[in-house]
Write a protein that holds these residues in place. Structure first.
Motif, PDB file in Angstrom:
ATOM      1  N   UNK A 197       0.837  -1.202   0.000  1.00 28.87           N
ATOM      2  CA  UNK A 197       0.000   0.000   0.000  1.00 28.87           C
ATOM      3  C   UNK A 197       0.873   1.253   0.000  1.00 28.87           C
ATOM      4  N   UNK A 198       1.921   1.235   0.834  1.00 29.58           N
ATOM      5  CA  UNK A 198       2.801   2.406   0.880  1.00 29.58           C
ATOM      6  C   UNK A 198       3.541   2.604  -0.428  1.00 29.58           C
ATOM      7  N   UNK A 199       3.925   1.464  -1.036  1.00 26.71           N
ATOM      8  CA  UNK A 199       4.586   1.540  -2.336  1.00 26.71           C
ATOM      9  C   UNK A 199       3.649   2.216  -3.341  1.00 26.71           C
ATOM     10  N   UNK A 200       2.367   1.889  -3.231  1.00 27.92           N
ATOM     11  CA  UNK A 200       1.379   2.510  -4.102  1.00 27.92           C
ATOM     12  C   UNK A 200       1.299   4.013  -3.842  1.00 27.92           C
ATOM     13  N   UNK A 201       1.287   4.381  -2.570  1.00 28.81           N
ATOM     14  CA  UNK A 201       1.221   5.801  -2.217  1.00 28.81           C
ATOM     15  C   UNK A 201       2.370   6.582  -2.839  1.00 28.81           C
ATOM     16  N   UNK A 202       3.598   6.076  -2.608  1.00 28.18           N
ATOM     17  CA  UNK A 202       4.740   6.898  -3.012  1.00 28.18           C
ATOM     18  C   UNK A 202       4.894   6.947  -4.514  1.00 28.18           C
ATOM     19  N   UNK A 203       4.301   5.998  -5.221  1.00 28.37           N
ATOM     20  CA  UNK A 203       4.423   6.049  -6.668  1.00 28.37           C
ATOM     21  C   UNK A 203       3.194   6.655  -7.341  1.00 28.37           C
TER      22      UNK A 203
END
Lengths: 357, 347
Positions: A197-203
């Motif tokens: 989920x965080x990977x999704x946020x930052x990208x």
């Protein structure tokens, strides 16, 4: 499919890919590859700290905010789950209630702190958060009726997650399939989901704006992004995820206390993990947390050997004594801020793009 | 060439009289300390207890001021907040402990003068060692990261960890009991109020340092340069002064003061641990924030406020003592977002 899952943010370095795969597979199969309580304990800690460190990286690495209040949010989540389990009984429902309440409180507090102090410069914000976090620590140890004070809280978790619960009668590859195993996979998969989920946020475009704010807040403002809004959002988001990591810790340990969740030492640990792994890369959190926790667990023994070997030399053996491992890590930390500001991940990626030229 | 008509003052400098409200506003922070003391008197409603607590608060404030003054000057001058400042406090305390250990013959004697004479070399050596450590710290840790806030915070934090671990190497992991010299134990009774003798010593030393600092900053050339540098470093540089060297000097003096504060604080608490630096740093930061970054006067007032408030609150409702100082910080920041006497404009 895989690229989609990683939000297109691939490791971009062959060595890094291999290292990450090794870590991933080891954590996925930890109960089978490294049987034993201690190694399972270590693996679960790594999972939880990957989430915690990555959520801190959201602030430090992606937005350029130095906060010392991250353990506060971690603790809020842990205490949320602990208090709910304590009062509402050992059920998944109480974990859910605790998780929701904890992350909402964390979000609210993060919002307030952001509102008050994110307009000022980085140094000022760091000092304010340090003060607030230590006040919170004192508050928690004083309100012993609710939080158990310095002793913390011991509580029961749902029976399905305890070793008393048997899923299969037979052993699977020589491992007992019991509630402990379920608890580990609960921690592992929730951590994995939060990390993705965080990977999704930052990208996402949102993440790009954060990076713009980090690089040059003034220009970001000039393009038309409201810097304070984005900074506050990043703080709130990372606080909520840190709270969820706290919930995981509370469920895994079946104990929540100030020393395991709130102390300044843990904050320093997080800082070390982010910087050594590599700021501004989610994968840095994975590498940093893994290295740090493995060092914390196993470096002791190595250093004890070294210390014994140098016993005749008084000062050196004191410097190498197993309790002084943080000294060397501190040294590594300072050196890596100077020489590898992008941490291990940045270094590996840099080496790859150099050789490609 | 025609002279400008009388009444046209566009060229002549115009000095505007500050309005009464503005002038009062400038003085207002000074009134905070007595105001807080009066509120305390009303809340405690027992003059003897109040005198005891006020003396304790002032002593605590003075010691915090010693520890914080160097930090705030360093920030003002070079825009460096040293998260490792706590390390010098701890170094001072441990060195002071060692020296006092050697002088146990003097500290155990029943003579006031011999006791104070033992305190003097302890403080001196602690300040020298802390100052020396400050020099090394500045050269090795801080110097390479001027102008990069993020790195400064990280690196000085790392420096703090290293120093704390080194203290553990040299002095061992156990908390150490630091006993006060013989005649400084116990308290003097004035009327019904009992004031610990050591606190009086702390107030005297703190006041002396504050006065010396004021004089040095306001009456000497170096002080002028430091004040000018805090106001506008580039300009001082452009006038041909080496602000780096000035900064190094201030850093060393600030570390030495932290060492002095460390000895005093150690004797006040009577126990010292390697982590005392990072614990006391919280109070120090609060004081620096309340006072306004870079300002010595603000730092002094902030320290006294924090000292008084935490003693009053600790008496009235012990549970919220440290939280109360945070509340104080929030209130001050809502009133004056840059602190009481901001010197450095937020960049």
């Amino acid at each position: 499919m895989l690229a989609n899952l990683l939000s297109g943010d691939t490791p971009r370095s062959r060595v890094l890919t291999i290292v990450l795969l090794v870590i991933f597979v080891s954590l996925l199969l930890a109960p089978f590859l490294f049987p034993g309580t201690r190694s399972l304990e270590t693996a679960a800690r790594i999972c939880i700290f990957v989430v915690l460190v990555a959520s801190y990286d959201l602030l430090l690495g992606y937005t350029g905010i130095v906060s010392f209040a991250h353990t506060m949010f971690f603790g809020i989540g842990a205490y949320g789950a602990a208090i709910a389990l304590n009062h509402l009984g050992a059920s998944f429902g109480s974990i859910l209630v605790g998780a929701i309440a904890g992350s909402l409180v964390a979000a609210g507090l993060a919002f307030l702190i952001g509102l008050f102090s994110l307009r000022v410069k980085a140094i000022f914000f760091a000092m304010v958060t340090l003060a607030v976090a230590s006040a919170f620590l004192v508050l928690v140890s004083q309100l012993s009726g609710l939080t158990g004070g310095e002793d913390g809280l011991n509580y029961k978790i749902p029976r399905e997650l305890t070793p008393a619960f048997k899923l299969l009668d037979d052993r699977l590859f020589g491992v007992r399939v019991d509630g402990k195993l379920l608890a580990y996979y609960f921690v592992f998969f929730v951590s994995l989901a939060l990390f993705l989920l965080m990977l999704r946020f930052v990208n996402s475009p949102f993440g790009r704006v954060l990076q713009a704010v980090r690089e040059n807040a003034f220009r970001a403002e000039a393009i038309g992004y409201r810097v304070v809004t984005y900074r506050t959002l990043a703080t709130v988001l990372s606080a909520m995820i840190a709270a969820l990591a706290g919930v995981l810790l509370a469920v895994w340990l079946r104990y929540t206390g100030p020393a395991t969740t709130l102390s300044l030492e843990i904050m320093v640990d997080i800082l070390l993990m982010v910087v050594i792994g590599g700021m501004g890369t989610m994968y840095g959190a994975v590498i940093g947390a893994t290295i740090f926790i493995l060092a914390q667990t196993y470096l002791h023994e190595l250093m004890a050997v070294a210390s014994d070997a140098t016993a005749p030399i008084p000062l050196l053996s004191a410097l190498l004594s197993p309790d002084r491992w943080l000294l060397w890590l501190g040294l590594l930390f300072v050196l890596s801020v100077y020489f590898f500001p992008a941490g291990i991940v940045g270094r590996l990626r840099g080496a790859e793009s150099q050789s490609a030229k | 060439m025609s002279t400008p008509p009388a009444g046209d003052t566009s060229i002549a400098p115009k000095i505007e009289q500050a309005s009464l409200a503005e002038r009062l506003g400038n003085w207002a922070p000074l009134l905070l300390v007595p105001a807080l003391a009066i509120v305390g008197l009303v809340a405690i409603a027992n003059p003897a207890t109040w005198i005891t607590l006020t003396a304790a608060g002032l002593a605590m404030g003075m010691m915090i001021f010693l520890m914080a003054s160097g930090l705030t000057l360093v920030f003002g001058l070079m825009d460096v907040i040293n998260f490792g400042h706590g390390a010098f406090i701890a170094i001072g305390a441990f060195v002071g402990f060692t020296v006092l250990g050697y002088l146990s013959g003097w500290t155990d004697a029943a003579s006031v003068w011999l006791n104070l004479a033992a305190l003097f070399p302890a403080i001196l050596v602690a300040m020298l060692v802390a100052g020396g450590a400050g020099y090394v710290f500045e050269r090795l840790v801080v110097k390479p990261v001027y102008g990069q806030h993020l790195k400064q915070i990280l690196v000085t934090m790392g420096g703090l960890i290293i120093v704390q671990q080194l203290i553990l190497v040299f002095w061992g992991p156990d908390a150490i009991h630091l006993s006060r010299p013989q005649t400084l134990r116990g308290s003097v009774v004035i009327g019904e109020a009992a004031i610990e003798k050591y606190r009086l010593v702390a107030v005297v030393i703190g006041l002396a340092v504050f006065v010396c600092m004021r004089l040095a900053l306001n009456r000497t050339k170096v002080g002028l340069l430091v004040r000018a540098g805090v106001e506008n470093g580039e300009m001082v540089e452009a006038l041909g002064y080496r602000i780096q060297r000035l900064f190094l000097a201030v850093f060393i003096v600030g570390s030495a003061l932290a060492g002095l504060g460390g000895v005093m604080w150690g004797l006040y608490q009577e126990t010292i641990t390697a982590h005392m630096g990072s614990e006391i740093m919280v109070l120090v930061f609060i004081v620096v924030i309340i006072g306004g970054l870079g300002s010595v006067e603000g730092c002094f007032i902030g320290a006294l406020l924090v000292g008084l408030l935490s003693n009053y609150v600790a008496f009235l409702s012990p549970k919220v003592a440290l939280v109360s100082t945070i509340a104080l910080m929030v209130v001050v920041l809502m009133w004056r977002p840059q602190g009481l006497y901001p010197v450095v404009k937020a960049k």
